[in-house]
Design a protein around this motif. Structure first.
Motif, PDB file in Angstrom:
ATOM      1  N   LEU A  12       7.213  -8.664   3.129  1.00  0.00           N
ATOM      2  CA  LEU A  12       6.169 -10.444   2.341  1.00  0.00           C
ATOM      3  C   LEU A  12       7.266 -10.923   1.996  1.00  0.00           C
ATOM      4  CD1 LEU A  12       4.979  -7.861  -0.674  1.00  0.00           C
ATOM      5  CD2 LEU A  12       3.817  -8.916   1.163  1.00  0.00           C
ATOM      6  N   GLY A  14       6.768 -14.183   1.322  1.00  0.00           N
ATOM      7  CA  GLY A  14       5.985 -15.909   0.900  1.00  0.00           C
ATOM      8  C   GLY A  14       5.815 -16.209   0.396  1.00  0.00           C
ATOM      9  N   GLY A  15       6.690 -15.549  -1.406  1.00  0.00           N
ATOM     10  CA  GLY A  15       7.154 -16.074  -2.426  1.00  0.00           C
ATOM     11  C   GLY A  15       8.267 -18.136  -2.711  1.00  0.00           C
ATOM     12  N   GLN A  61       4.253 -17.880   4.592  1.00  0.00           N
ATOM     13  CA  GLN A  61       3.305 -18.575   3.783  1.00  0.00           C
ATOM     14  C   GLN A  61       4.248 -20.678   3.754  1.00  0.00           C
ATOM     15  OE1 GLN A  61       0.207 -18.101   1.471  1.00  0.00           O
ATOM     16  NE2 GLN A  61       1.295 -18.679  -0.081  1.00  0.00           N
ATOM     17  N   TYR A  99      -2.837 -17.348   0.905  1.00  0.00           N
ATOM     18  CA  TYR A  99      -2.315 -16.244   0.401  1.00  0.00           C
ATOM     19  C   TYR A  99      -2.989 -16.402  -1.225  1.00  0.00           C
ATOM     20  CZ  TYR A  99      -0.066 -15.022   4.743  1.00  0.00           C
ATOM     21  OH  TYR A  99      -0.367 -14.286   6.132  1.00  0.00           O
ATOM     22  N   GLY A 125       9.240  -6.221  -0.463  1.00  0.00           N
ATOM     23  CA  GLY A 125      10.076  -7.013  -0.304  1.00  0.00           C
ATOM     24  C   GLY A 125      10.894  -7.924   0.491  1.00  0.00           C
ATOM     25  N   ASN A 128      15.991  -9.423  -2.119  1.00  0.00           N
ATOM     26  CA  ASN A 128      17.064  -8.272  -2.545  1.00  0.00           C
ATOM     27  C   ASN A 128      18.376  -8.163  -1.584  1.00  0.00           C
ATOM     28  OD1 ASN A 128      13.894  -7.683  -3.663  1.00  0.00           O
ATOM     29  ND2 ASN A 128      15.553  -8.256  -5.419  1.00  0.00           N
ATOM     30  N   PHE A 163      10.302  -6.402 -14.136  1.00  0.00           N
ATOM     31  CA  PHE A 163      10.010  -5.758 -12.458  1.00  0.00           C
ATOM     32  C   PHE A 163       8.586  -4.982 -13.429  1.00  0.00           C
ATOM     33  CE2 PHE A 163      14.405  -6.263 -13.285  1.00  0.00           C
ATOM     34  CZ  PHE A 163      14.884  -6.982 -12.144  1.00  0.00           C
ATOM     35  N   GLY A 164       8.106  -4.355 -12.429  1.00  0.00           N
ATOM     36  CA  GLY A 164       6.998  -3.377 -12.843  1.00  0.00           C
ATOM     37  C   GLY A 164       7.616  -2.362 -13.439  1.00  0.00           C
ATOM     38  N   PHE A 177       2.291   2.816 -14.575  1.00  0.00           N
ATOM     39  CA  PHE A 177       2.498   1.695 -13.616  1.00  0.00           C
ATOM     40  C   PHE A 177       2.180   0.841 -14.598  1.00  0.00           C
ATOM     41  CE2 PHE A 177       3.806  -1.694 -10.573  1.00  0.00           C
ATOM     42  CZ  PHE A 177       4.739  -1.705 -10.566  1.00  0.00           C
ATOM     43  N   SER A 197      10.429  -0.787 -10.234  1.00  0.00           N
ATOM     44  CA  SER A 197      10.031  -0.773  -8.961  1.00  0.00           C
ATOM     45  C   SER A 197      10.723  -1.618  -8.156  1.00  0.00           C
ATOM     46  CB  SER A 197       8.409  -1.278  -9.086  1.00  0.00           C
ATOM     47  OG  SER A 197       8.371  -1.845  -7.473  1.00  0.00           O
ATOM     48  N   MET A 198      11.275  -1.599  -7.224  1.00  0.00           N
ATOM     49  CA  MET A 198      11.823  -2.585  -6.741  1.00  0.00           C
ATOM     50  C   MET A 198      11.311  -3.121  -5.766  1.00  0.00           C
ATOM     51  SD  MET A 198      14.750   0.695  -5.559  1.00  0.00           S
ATOM     52  CE  MET A 198      15.444   0.223  -4.116  1.00  0.00           C
ATOM     53  N   GLY A 199       9.566  -3.520  -5.421  1.00  0.00           N
ATOM     54  CA  GLY A 199       9.439  -3.744  -4.606  1.00  0.00           C
ATOM     55  C   GLY A 199       9.303  -3.454  -3.409  1.00  0.00           C
ATOM     56  N   ASP A 262      18.811  -8.475  -7.628  1.00  0.00           N
ATOM     57  CA  ASP A 262      17.579  -9.543  -6.682  1.00  0.00           C
ATOM     58  C   ASP A 262      18.815 -10.727  -7.980  1.00  0.00           C
ATOM     59  OD1 ASP A 262      15.606 -11.068  -7.773  1.00  0.00           O
ATOM     60  OD2 ASP A 262      14.672 -10.016  -9.011  1.00  0.00           O
TER      61      ASP A 262
HETATM   62  P1  ADQ Z   1       7.953  -9.849  -7.798  1.00  0.00           P
HETATM   63  O1  ADQ Z   1       9.485 -10.108  -7.107  1.00  0.00           O
HETATM   64  O2  ADQ Z   1       8.550 -10.872  -9.058  1.00  0.00           O
HETATM   65  O3  ADQ Z   1       7.898  -8.511  -8.445  1.00  0.00           O
HETATM   66  P2  ADQ Z   1       5.992 -11.288  -6.385  1.00  0.00           P
HETATM   67  O4  ADQ Z   1       6.377 -12.499  -6.544  1.00  0.00           O
HETATM   68  O5  ADQ Z   1       4.766 -11.207  -5.611  1.00  0.00           O
HETATM   69  O6  ADQ Z   1       6.787 -10.654  -6.971  1.00  0.00           O
HETATM   70  O7  ADQ Z   1       7.096 -11.072  -4.826  1.00  0.00           O
HETATM   71  C1  ADQ Z   1       7.698  -9.852  -3.738  1.00  0.00           C
HETATM   72  C2  ADQ Z   1       7.731 -10.203  -2.599  1.00  0.00           C
HETATM   73  O8  ADQ Z   1       6.260 -10.592  -1.948  1.00  0.00           O
HETATM   74  C3  ADQ Z   1       8.695 -11.419  -2.222  1.00  0.00           C
HETATM   75  O9  ADQ Z   1       9.582 -10.952  -1.568  1.00  0.00           O
HETATM   76  C4  ADQ Z   1       7.774 -12.993  -2.124  1.00  0.00           C
HETATM   77  O10 ADQ Z   1       9.012 -13.204  -1.307  1.00  0.00           O
HETATM   78  C5  ADQ Z   1       6.435 -12.022  -1.818  1.00  0.00           C
HETATM   79  N1  ADQ Z   1       5.787 -12.697  -1.902  1.00  0.00           N
HETATM   80  C6  ADQ Z   1       5.178 -13.212  -2.873  1.00  0.00           C
HETATM   81  N2  ADQ Z   1       4.120 -13.478  -2.851  1.00  0.00           N
HETATM   82  C7  ADQ Z   1       3.265 -13.671  -1.664  1.00  0.00           C
HETATM   83  C8  ADQ Z   1       2.413 -14.232  -0.820  1.00  0.00           C
HETATM   84  N3  ADQ Z   1       1.364 -15.033  -1.331  1.00  0.00           N
HETATM   85  N4  ADQ Z   1       2.366 -14.442   0.028  1.00  0.00           N
HETATM   86  C9  ADQ Z   1       3.510 -13.258   1.319  1.00  0.00           C
HETATM   87  N5  ADQ Z   1       4.340 -12.964   0.341  1.00  0.00           N
HETATM   88  C10 ADQ Z   1       4.410 -13.005  -0.807  1.00  0.00           C
HETATM   89  C11 ADQ Z   1       7.982  -7.781  -6.960  1.00  0.00           C
HETATM   90  C12 ADQ Z   1       7.375  -6.806  -8.142  1.00  0.00           C
HETATM   91  C13 ADQ Z   1       7.837  -6.109  -8.880  1.00  0.00           C
HETATM   92  C14 ADQ Z   1       8.818  -5.312  -8.424  1.00  0.00           C
HETATM   93  C15 ADQ Z   1       9.679  -6.845  -8.341  1.00  0.00           C
HETATM   94  C16 ADQ Z   1      11.093  -5.940  -7.740  1.00  0.00           C
HETATM   95  O11 ADQ Z   1       5.709  -7.287  -8.397  1.00  0.00           O
HETATM   96  O12 ADQ Z   1       7.337  -4.836  -9.524  1.00  0.00           O
HETATM   97  O13 ADQ Z   1       9.197  -4.619 -10.124  1.00  0.00           O
HETATM   98  O14 ADQ Z   1       8.988  -7.254  -6.916  1.00  0.00           O
HETATM   99  O15 ADQ Z   1      11.869  -7.227  -7.826  1.00  0.00           O
END
Ligand code: ADQ
Length: 407
Positions: A12, A14-15, A61, A99, A125, A128, A163-164, A177, A197-199, A262
């Motif tokens: 993932l 797209g952040g 994205q 998305y 993710g 990290n 975090f989660g 959770f 959670s490490m995502g 992170d």
């Molecule tokens: P966050 O990192 O805050 O928490 P998020 O912003 O969704 O969550 O990012 C997670 C990953 O998804 C990142 O690599 C980001 O680049 C990507 N991402 C975000 N939005 C996206 C989109 N629309 N399309 C594609 N990729 C997208 C998350 C979990 C927590 C956990 C932490 C650990 O939700 O539970 O504890 O990661 O860092």
């Protein structure tokens, strides 16, 4: 040894990385440079590649150009052996919208799963810093027979609301959770720590695809991996945690075996660099048994002339330290530090130039920044703010891409 299952990894990427502004003003967070020559995304892709999981789709994205370019130029895998790293931009396959969340990103890319027919889907993710044997987590997932496995790590409770948070039974089954709770619970054996959670997730294909389809129909869902997908499997009694303290990769030291950061804020990003340049860092970039891969620049070796020095620093190829002094800093390729200049506790991206007699202290200079002769940055907080530079909570000054620091 069991037959190797077919695994598709989805990264993932797209952040937006709002908390890393202005470094993310012009690039996606996973494309932010790190450690001189790397980009954040290289760590997850290297972990997957070193684990032998070489079918990877990177969902992009937000401002994805430099990320796409980096992946295309760096991550060329052997298609002959069925390996690939595909950068997949949002394509509006399911409608006109971008998305809506991380789970929607996968839902909109379901064709990847349908085409590949994997047994298991690894969803990680992209931002990290860590080394991880993903195969060990996959083994644990397969052995459990459950539909979802979440990687977990202990973090200070004071930071845990980002975090989660996982409450797990002794057999690793997740009982509860909570995604980013305001008041995260501590652990029974360590009240000042929480289990986060490490995502990073692994799913069994059929259950995951069914869940994504149901989630797409749910008007109340935010289509978020941590907010919706993981709680769904937890409520079903189908989720377990993979404890990162079990992590072990070849060549890891006691210090970096469970290192996971992170680097989502300027302060955390700067601190991780200061670790890299310390004499005995927590995270060892030089572990050749589990290499972190990146693009190798076509540039000559770093050159030191006119008594230029660098101490406790990483100086990348193409840099010229021409009579200046660099201390506890990380320089990306092609940085020039001129006579009598001082660079301290700083991170400097490629193509930046520090002029004669200039001072750069506790600063991050983005690509192509020019510090004029005699100019100072990171020395006086008010002066930096007045010039429109970003200054972080702990006083790290950031100068945006192609910016100038005037005397
Ligand atoms: P966050 O990192 O805050 O928490 P998020 O912003 O969704 O969550 O990012 C997670 C990953 O998804 C990142 O690599 C980001 O680049 C990507 N991402 C975000 N939005 C996206 C989109 N629309 N399309 C594609 N990729 C997208 C998350 C979990 C927590 C956990 C932490 C650990 O939700 O539970 O504890 O990661 O860092």
């Amino acid at each position: 040894m069991r037959n190797r299952p077919n695994v598709l990894s989805i990264v993932l990427a797209g952040g937006e990385g709002k908390r890393l502004m202005p470094l993310t003003a012009d690039r996606a967070k996973p494309a932010v440079p790190f450690g001189g020559t790397y980009r954040l995304i290289d760590f997850v892709l290297s972990n997957l590649a070193n684990s032998g999981l070489t079918k990877m789709a990177v969902l992009t994205q937000y401002k994805s150009h430099s990320l796409d370019r980096h992946i295309a130029q760096t991550w060329r895998m052997s298609t002959l052996l069925g390996s690939f790293v595909a950068s997949v931009p949002a394509q509006q396959r399911t409608g006109k919208q971008w998305y809506m969340g991380s789970a929607d990103a996968i839902y909109q890319s379901l064709n990847l799963i349908t085409d590949e027919e994997p047994d298991y889907i690894v969803v990680f993710g992209a931002d990290n810093i860590y080394r991880m044997d993903v195969n060990a987590m996959l083994e644990a997932h397969i052995d459990s027979g459950l539909e979802c496995t979440v990687a977990g790590i202990r973090v200070p409770r004071s930071e845990a609301s980002a975090f989660g948070i996982i409450d797990a039974a002794d057999d690793a089954k997740i009982l509860q959770f909570l995604e980013k709770p305001a008041d995260p619970p501590g652990l029974p054996d360590s009240p000042d720590e929480s289990f986060a959670s490490m995502g990073n997730y692994i799913f069994t294909r059929k259950a995951f695809v069914e869940m994504l389809k149901a989630d797409a129909e749910d008007p109340d869902s935010k289509h978020d991996m941590g907010g919706n997908v993981v709680p769904f499997f937890v409520n079903k009694g189908q989720a377990q945690v993979y404890d990162f303290t079990k992590n072990d990769v070849p060549g890891s030291t006691d210090k970096d075996r469970n290192y996971w950061r992170d680097v989502g804020t300027i302060d955390a990003y700067h601190a991780a660099h200061m670790d890299l340049v310390s004499v005995d860092p927590e995270f060892n970039l030089y572990n050749r048994h589990w290499p972190i891969f990146t693009q190798q620049y076509q540039a000559p070796g770093a050159k030191f002339t006119l008594r230029g020095t660098a101490e406790d620093s990483i100086v990348s190829a193409g840099c010229i330290i021409s009579g200046g002094d660099v201390d506890r800093s990380v320089l990306s390729p092609n940085v020039v530090v001129d006579k009598w200049a001082k660079v301290e506790e700083s991170v400097i991206f490629s193509g930046a130039r520090v002029g004669r007699n200039a001072v750069v202290r506790r600063a991050i200079l983005d690509k192509g920044v020019h510090v004029e002769d005699g100019a100072e940055v990171g020395v006086n907080r008010d002066a930096d703010l007045a010039r429109g530079f970003h200054v972080s909570d702990s006083g790290i000054t950031v100068v945006s891409k192609n910016g100038s620091v005037n005397a």
